[in-house]
Scaffold this motif. Structure first.
Motif, PDB file in Angstrom:
ATOM      1  N   SER A  15       0.834  -1.208   0.000  1.00 48.30           N
ATOM      2  CA  SER A  15       0.000   0.000   0.000  1.00 48.30           C
ATOM      3  C   SER A  15       0.866   1.255   0.000  1.00 48.30           C
ATOM      4  CB  SER A  15      -0.929   0.013   1.213  1.00 48.30           C
ATOM      5  OG  SER A  15      -1.890  -1.012   1.104  1.00 48.30           O
ATOM      6  N   GLN A  18       2.024   1.727  -3.478  1.00 52.97           N
ATOM      7  CA  GLN A  18       0.898   2.180  -4.305  1.00 52.97           C
ATOM      8  C   GLN A  18       0.608   3.665  -4.065  1.00 52.97           C
ATOM      9  OE1 GLN A  18      -1.616  -1.053  -2.753  1.00 52.97           O
ATOM     10  NE2 GLN A  18      -2.307  -1.379  -4.867  1.00 52.97           N
ATOM     11  N   SER A  22       0.736   6.618  -6.755  1.00 53.47           N
ATOM     12  CA  SER A  22      -0.459   7.433  -7.010  1.00 53.47           C
ATOM     13  C   SER A  22      -0.170   8.922  -6.952  1.00 53.47           C
ATOM     14  CB  SER A  22      -1.558   7.074  -6.008  1.00 53.47           C
ATOM     15  OG  SER A  22      -1.985   5.749  -6.213  1.00 53.47           O
ATOM     16  N   GLY A  44       7.168   0.689 -11.162  1.00 54.84           N
ATOM     17  CA  GLY A  44       5.896   0.041 -10.828  1.00 54.84           C
ATOM     18  C   GLY A  44       5.749  -1.291 -11.542  1.00 54.84           C
ATOM     19  N   ARG A  48       5.479  -5.102  -9.962  1.00 49.30           N
ATOM     20  CA  ARG A  48       4.400  -6.021 -10.337  1.00 49.30           C
ATOM     21  C   ARG A  48       4.979  -7.341 -10.844  1.00 49.30           C
ATOM     22  NH1 ARG A  48      -0.277  -3.976 -14.340  1.00 49.30           N
ATOM     23  NH2 ARG A  48       1.477  -3.828 -15.751  1.00 49.30           N
ATOM     24  N   VAL A 106      -1.177   0.215 -10.339  1.00 45.70           N
ATOM     25  CA  VAL A 106      -1.743   0.188  -8.992  1.00 45.70           C
ATOM     26  C   VAL A 106      -2.667  -1.016  -8.826  1.00 45.70           C
ATOM     27  CG1 VAL A 106      -3.259   1.418  -7.374  1.00 45.70           C
ATOM     28  CG2 VAL A 106      -1.452   2.663  -8.579  1.00 45.70           C
ATOM     29  N   LEU A 109      -0.688  -4.268  -8.597  1.00 43.15           N
ATOM     30  CA  LEU A 109      -0.093  -4.418  -7.265  1.00 43.15           C
ATOM     31  C   LEU A 109      -1.148  -4.788  -6.230  1.00 43.15           C
ATOM     32  CD1 LEU A 109       2.416  -1.462  -7.445  1.00 43.15           C
ATOM     33  CD2 LEU A 109       2.999  -3.899  -7.290  1.00 43.15           C
ATOM     34  N   GLU A 110      -2.358  -4.323  -6.422  1.00 43.68           N
ATOM     35  CA  GLU A 110      -3.452  -4.684  -5.512  1.00 43.68           C
ATOM     36  C   GLU A 110      -3.734  -6.182  -5.591  1.00 43.68           C
ATOM     37  OE1 GLU A 110      -6.003  -4.188  -2.478  1.00 43.68           O
ATOM     38  OE2 GLU A 110      -4.689  -2.641  -3.279  1.00 43.68           O
TER      39      GLU A 110
END
Length: 169
Positions: A15, A18, A22, A44, A48, A106, A109-110
């Protein structure tokens, strides 16, 4: 670390990355911030690729562990949180130079975060993963692979913060 502590550490690390990602302006996501650096988008994508690869390893074939299941955790932590140490990513997790989309990174990654949490909740973390042998460390146990994800992500969150600062200068 207990399962709950591991879950919290994974959630906080991913998080945090992320959130850093963001905060980068979409117009600067694919801008090289300084010589020798990846773009924020490439970083990023690296996260991933690497972390989803470790999810596959964690969920892959395992064998019984013949040592303390967390024996390599401290070494992994010391290596990845030594920000003065320069490391090069293996070729198979080097992201290509192209246009990346922030939402896609993002969201990717979530999914990784959810998959790691599920593994922590459901799998025997003391087993040794045999699908991939990490240079220097060899085969990792699931708990070591999870801590790799945590410390690797923390390391790159620090790098992403430097990229962000450079882009804002």
């Amino acid at each position: 670390m207990s399962r709950n502590e591991l879950i919290k550490a994974v959630e906080n690390a991913i998080s945090g990355f992320q959130e850093q990602l963001s905060l980068i302006d979409a117009n600067q996501l694919n801008t090289v911030p300084y010589e020798g650096s990846w773009t924020a988008g490439q970083l990023g994508q690296h996260m991933r690729m690497a972390n989803s690869g470790f999810v596959e390893v964690i969920n892959g074939p395992v064998k019984d562990t013949e040592r303390a299941a967390d024996a390599r955790v401290e070494g992994i932590r010391e290596t990845f949180l030594n920000f003065g140490l320069k490391m090069d990513a293996p070729d198979f997790v080097v992201p290509e130079m192209r246009e990346y989309k922030k939402d896609s990174l993002v969201n990717g990654l979530e999914k990784v975060k959810q998959d790691v949490v599920k593994a922590i909740e459901e799998l025997d973390l003391d087993k040794t993963c045999v699908a991939f042998e990490l240079p220097v460390y060899g085969y990792l146990t699931r708990i070591e692979a999870i801590t790799f994800i945590i410390y690797h992500t923390q390391r790159h969150a620090q790098q992403l913060s430097r990229i962000r600062e450079s882009l804002q200068a």
